[in-house]
Design a protein around this motif. Sequence first.
Motif, PDB file in Angstrom:
ATOM      1  N   PHE B  77      57.477 -33.765 -43.374  1.00 40.04           N
ATOM      2  CA  PHE B  77      56.050 -33.583 -43.638  1.00 40.04           C
ATOM      3  C   PHE B  77      55.843 -32.277 -44.393  1.00 40.04           C
ATOM      4  CE2 PHE B  77      51.586 -33.376 -43.083  1.00 40.04           C
ATOM      5  CZ  PHE B  77      51.144 -34.617 -42.654  1.00 40.04           C
ATOM      6  N   VAL B  95      64.971 -22.429 -44.662  1.00 37.55           N
ATOM      7  CA  VAL B  95      65.516 -23.783 -44.820  1.00 37.55           C
ATOM      8  C   VAL B  95      66.563 -24.044 -43.726  1.00 37.55           C
ATOM      9  CG1 VAL B  95      66.798 -25.324 -46.346  1.00 37.55           C
ATOM     10  CG2 VAL B  95      65.001 -23.876 -47.286  1.00 37.55           C
ATOM     11  N   PHE B  97      66.554 -22.879 -40.845  1.00 36.55           N
ATOM     12  CA  PHE B  97      65.842 -23.068 -39.575  1.00 36.55           C
ATOM     13  C   PHE B  97      65.653 -24.546 -39.249  1.00 36.55           C
ATOM     14  CE2 PHE B  97      61.777 -23.809 -37.435  1.00 36.55           C
ATOM     15  CZ  PHE B  97      61.989 -23.137 -36.250  1.00 36.55           C
ATOM     16  N   SER B  98      65.419 -25.344 -40.303  1.00 37.27           N
ATOM     17  CA  SER B  98      65.220 -26.788 -40.085  1.00 37.27           C
ATOM     18  C   SER B  98      66.469 -27.435 -39.490  1.00 37.27           C
ATOM     19  CB  SER B  98      64.902 -27.485 -41.415  1.00 37.27           C
ATOM     20  OG  SER B  98      63.679 -27.051 -41.917  1.00 37.27           O
ATOM     21  N   SER B 143      62.720 -27.292 -47.148  1.00 41.55           N
ATOM     22  CA  SER B 143      62.924 -27.209 -45.698  1.00 41.55           C
ATOM     23  C   SER B 143      62.853 -28.594 -45.056  1.00 41.55           C
ATOM     24  CB  SER B 143      61.908 -26.256 -45.062  1.00 41.55           C
ATOM     25  OG  SER B 143      60.632 -26.828 -45.081  1.00 41.55           O
ATOM     26  N   MET B 144      62.255 -29.540 -45.758  1.00 41.23           N
ATOM     27  CA  MET B 144      62.233 -30.923 -45.271  1.00 41.23           C
ATOM     28  C   MET B 144      63.423 -31.718 -45.838  1.00 41.23           C
ATOM     29  SD  MET B 144      59.987 -31.611 -43.174  1.00 41.23           S
ATOM     30  CE  MET B 144      59.184 -30.269 -42.355  1.00 41.23           C
TER      31      MET B 144
END
Lengths: 201, 222
Positions: B77, B95, B97-98, B143-144
Motif C-alpha cells: 500500500f 526499505v 525495515f519492510s 519500501s513496498m
Amino acid sequence: MTPLGLYEPGGSVLHRAPAGPKLLTVVALAAAVVLLDSPWWLGGALAAVLAGYVVARVPRRRWWPLVRTLVIVSVVVFAVQWWLLGATTAAVVCLRLVTALAAASLFTLTTRVDDVVSTVERVVRPLQRFGVRPEMVGLLVGLTVQAIATLSGIAGEVRAAAKARGADRSPTAFVVPFLVRTLRHADQLGEALAARGTGDR
Amino acid sequence: MIEFDGVGHTYDTNPVVSDVDTKLDQRRVAFVGANGSGKSTVARMINGLVVPTRGHVRVNGLDTASEGRKVRKHVGFVFTNPDSQIVMPTAGEDVAFSLRGSGLSKKERAARAAEVLAEYGLDPEHPAHQLSGGQKQLLALCSMLVLDPDVLVCDEPTTLLDLRNKRRFTELLGLLRQQVVLVTHDLDLLDDFDRVLVFDDGRVVADDEPAAAVRYYRNLVS
C-alpha cells in the motif's frame, strides 16, 4: 535539520564501534555527570565528548546547530540557576546538561537507527518469556529517535505558517496546528506501519 | 484476483460504502470519484486496513477480515503523503525495515534494500526526510516493492507531486509486474489503465474502460 541530529554517514572508529557498547557508554556517562559535582571533572567529561566529535569528524553543518541550541539553553539555565543557587551550582548544572546532550547527540550522529533498534531488540529478548515483544520495543525506540526530526520539521512549518499570517507571537497560532498535525501524523504513521505488516509478525 | 462480495462499510451510523460487488483481475485498475465518495475506504479494504462491516473482501482467495496478516503479505500500500510512511532516517534503512521478520539477516536485508533502491536511482545512505517529494514517493514505492507483493494499492500517490514526477511515477506503475489499483483525481493519467471504477456516495456508479468511465465521471460532477 534538527540540531539533535540523526545519523551522519562516516567511517570513523566511532561510526564502526558496535551500537550496544556505545549506548552503554552514553548511559554510563549520563549517570556519571549527574553524580559528579566538581566543575573541573565535569569540564573534563565535556572535553572528552568534544574530542569524540573530532574523532568522528562530524561536519560543521551538523555540529553548529547543536552548539547554537546548547548555548541558548545554557544561557537561560545558567541565569536562572545563578539567581537561585549561585554561580558554581549554575556552572555545574549547565555542564551536566551540555555534556549529556552532546554525548547523546554524538551517539545518534554516529549510530544508525537500525543498529540501535537491533541492539534494543537483543537486550530485551530475554523478556520475551514475560510477553514482551522485542521487535515492538525496538520499533518504539526507533520511532522515538525519528520523532525528533519529524516533530522539528512540523514545528518549523507551523512557525512559518503563523509568521506568514502575522501571528508569529501568538502561542495559539503555534500550539493548535502543531498538535493537530502531530496527531494526524501519528494516525497516518500508524496506518502506514499496519500496511507494512508491523504487528502482524 | 481481488473480490468484493456484497461489501458495505459504516462509520458509527453513517454508511460510507454500500453494495460493492465486483472482481478485479485486470493488471491496471483505477478508482476515481469526488472526495468522500468511498474510493479510498474501498482501496483500504484490499489489504485489510479497513474491514468491511458487511460482506467480504478476498485477495487471492484470502479473506481480509479473518486472514489480514496473510493478505498483507500479498498486498502493498502506497499512501498520499510519503512523509507519513518513512519510519527510518535513511532510504536504505527504511526499505530494509519492510524486510524485518522476513528471516533475512541484517546484511541481507541491507543488500536487498540497496538493490531495489538502485533500480529507482536512489542512494541508500541518503537521509530519507531530505529527499525531494518525487523521490520520497519513490522511496515509499520501494519500501513496498522490496516485499514483492502481488498487488499494489496506491491511494492518490501523485497528489503532492509536480507534473513531471506525476508522469514518471505513473509510468513506473505501468512497468510493474504487480496488479496495480490506483486511487486518483488525475484523470489524465488513466489512459493506459485497463479498467476504471467511478465511485459516488459510497457506490460504484460506473465501471468501464478509461475513456468511457472518465466521460461518465466528468458528466457526474459537471
